[in-house]
Design an enzyme around this catalytic site. Sequence first.
Site, PDB file in Angstrom:
ATOM      1  N   TYR A 191       0.061  68.748 -68.033  1.00  0.00           N
ATOM      2  CA  TYR A 191       1.252  68.011 -67.982  1.00  0.00           C
ATOM      3  C   TYR A 191       1.884  67.524 -69.287  1.00  0.00           C
ATOM      4  O   TYR A 191       2.993  67.700 -69.750  1.00  0.00           O
ATOM      5  CB  TYR A 191       0.758  66.858 -67.028  1.00  0.00           C
ATOM      6  CG  TYR A 191       1.845  65.689 -66.970  1.00  0.00           C
ATOM      7  CD1 TYR A 191       3.090  65.923 -66.057  1.00  0.00           C
ATOM      8  CD2 TYR A 191       1.879  64.799 -67.722  1.00  0.00           C
ATOM      9  CE1 TYR A 191       4.060  64.990 -65.956  1.00  0.00           C
ATOM     10  CE2 TYR A 191       3.072  63.654 -67.504  1.00  0.00           C
ATOM     11  CZ  TYR A 191       3.909  63.871 -66.696  1.00  0.00           C
ATOM     12  OH  TYR A 191       4.837  62.904 -66.443  1.00  0.00           O
ATOM     13  N   LYS A 248       5.521  68.587 -71.073  1.00  0.00           N
ATOM     14  CA  LYS A 248       6.496  67.190 -71.689  1.00  0.00           C
ATOM     15  C   LYS A 248       6.663  67.264 -73.241  1.00  0.00           C
ATOM     16  O   LYS A 248       7.697  66.960 -73.659  1.00  0.00           O
ATOM     17  CB  LYS A 248       5.740  65.903 -71.186  1.00  0.00           C
ATOM     18  CG  LYS A 248       5.672  65.769 -69.916  1.00  0.00           C
ATOM     19  CD  LYS A 248       7.050  65.757 -69.279  1.00  0.00           C
ATOM     20  CE  LYS A 248       7.070  65.352 -67.647  1.00  0.00           C
ATOM     21  NZ  LYS A 248       8.510  65.660 -67.046  1.00  0.00           N
ATOM     22  N   THR A 280       4.534  55.270 -58.580  1.00  0.00           N
ATOM     23  CA  THR A 280       5.123  56.278 -57.504  1.00  0.00           C
ATOM     24  C   THR A 280       3.808  57.166 -57.131  1.00  0.00           C
ATOM     25  O   THR A 280       2.622  57.037 -57.196  1.00  0.00           O
ATOM     26  CB  THR A 280       5.835  57.305 -58.014  1.00  0.00           C
ATOM     27  OG1 THR A 280       5.479  58.167 -59.333  1.00  0.00           O
ATOM     28  CG2 THR A 280       7.185  56.475 -59.028  1.00  0.00           C
ATOM     29  N   LEU A 316      11.017  57.986 -58.788  1.00  0.00           N
ATOM     30  CA  LEU A 316      12.045  57.576 -59.696  1.00  0.00           C
ATOM     31  C   LEU A 316      13.420  58.379 -59.220  1.00  0.00           C
ATOM     32  O   LEU A 316      14.552  57.915 -59.688  1.00  0.00           O
ATOM     33  CB  LEU A 316      11.607  58.191 -61.054  1.00  0.00           C
ATOM     34  CG  LEU A 316      12.805  57.802 -62.282  1.00  0.00           C
ATOM     35  CD1 LEU A 316      12.991  56.218 -62.281  1.00  0.00           C
ATOM     36  CD2 LEU A 316      12.015  58.115 -63.598  1.00  0.00           C
ATOM     37  N   SER A 341       8.024  61.959 -70.829  1.00  0.00           N
ATOM     38  CA  SER A 341       7.100  61.064 -70.337  1.00  0.00           C
ATOM     39  C   SER A 341       6.569  60.710 -71.973  1.00  0.00           C
ATOM     40  O   SER A 341       6.843  61.537 -72.841  1.00  0.00           O
ATOM     41  CB  SER A 341       5.644  61.675 -69.604  1.00  0.00           C
ATOM     42  OG  SER A 341       4.578  61.255 -69.782  1.00  0.00           O
ATOM     43  N   SER A 387      12.274  61.418 -53.563  1.00  0.00           N
ATOM     44  CA  SER A 387      11.209  60.355 -53.815  1.00  0.00           C
ATOM     45  C   SER A 387      11.276  59.680 -55.219  1.00  0.00           C
ATOM     46  O   SER A 387      11.576  60.294 -56.267  1.00  0.00           O
ATOM     47  CB  SER A 387       9.859  60.892 -53.652  1.00  0.00           C
ATOM     48  OG  SER A 387       9.540  62.108 -54.377  1.00  0.00           O
TER      49      SER A 387
END
Length: 314
Positions: free
Chosen positions: A196, A200, A231, A55, A183, A53
Amino acid sequence: MLKERVMDLASQMTILPLLFGCLGIFSLFRLLQRIRSKAYLRNAVVVVTGATSGLGRECAKVFHAAGAKLVLCGRNVKALEELSRELAGSSQGQTHQPFVVTFDLADPGTIAAAAAEILQCFGYVDVLINNAGISYRGTISDTIVDVDRKVMEINYFGPVALTKALLPSMVERKQGHIVAISSIQGKISIPFRSAYSASKHATQAFFDCLRAEMEEANIKVTVISPGYIHTNLSVNAVTADGSRYGALDKNTAQGRSAAEVAQDVFDAVRKKKKDVLLTDFVPSMAVYIRTLAPGLFFRIMASRARKERKSKSS
């Protein structure tokens, strides 16, 4: 006077051919570079995690169209097989049937076996694209530690474990390219994304270290830091209590298409870039503001937190 004009004319007649010659050599050099970079990925074995799914799926399409030998990885075997058939059916020119390897990055016990299965597909790996990941929405004070651990396991420890499992075969061949899809939040932190952003930031640091350590072994490392991509990342994000967020954020909805970003990923790998920031002007400037004027950056983020908290309570 006439003599000076003749000399000026002679000088111009000498410089112009030299200038055109330099432009011709430069153009030829760029053309050879482009041909060589395209050949770099033709018939290369490329592993894509999170391939079903967003990217990851678009990356699979772009690299397959370029003639790469794909190994598609993810949790959903049915979706992986469907993608494999789709790519094989859309083949134009000299392409290869993708292989499928099913495993869960959140389960550390599966990664060593998955790496062994990946290596069995073609015997080696040229490019590993660590794309799979999960997002997060919530306040730090309300988030249970198990959620932090889950996000770190999928976004950081899983890719690190897979990279370490495949790295020895690359070092042995003195050839390989490891790509980490990070990211913009691996460079700056924004409110209500703590788990998150932390995962990253850790990703950026690890792969920066890996790049330096692997230079002598001729292993390339590319960290790609996109901004918002349209997305389902926010829809599938985990929240403070571990439940699914289930909504498409406004910023995510307005993000770049996954197909566009996938092409940028392909170009970055093709050109063997080390660190790539795929964001608009404002987020890019925020990275510099964080470094050069941290006090200003902290005030901006505090203001953003107040506005977001206010909008949720209204």
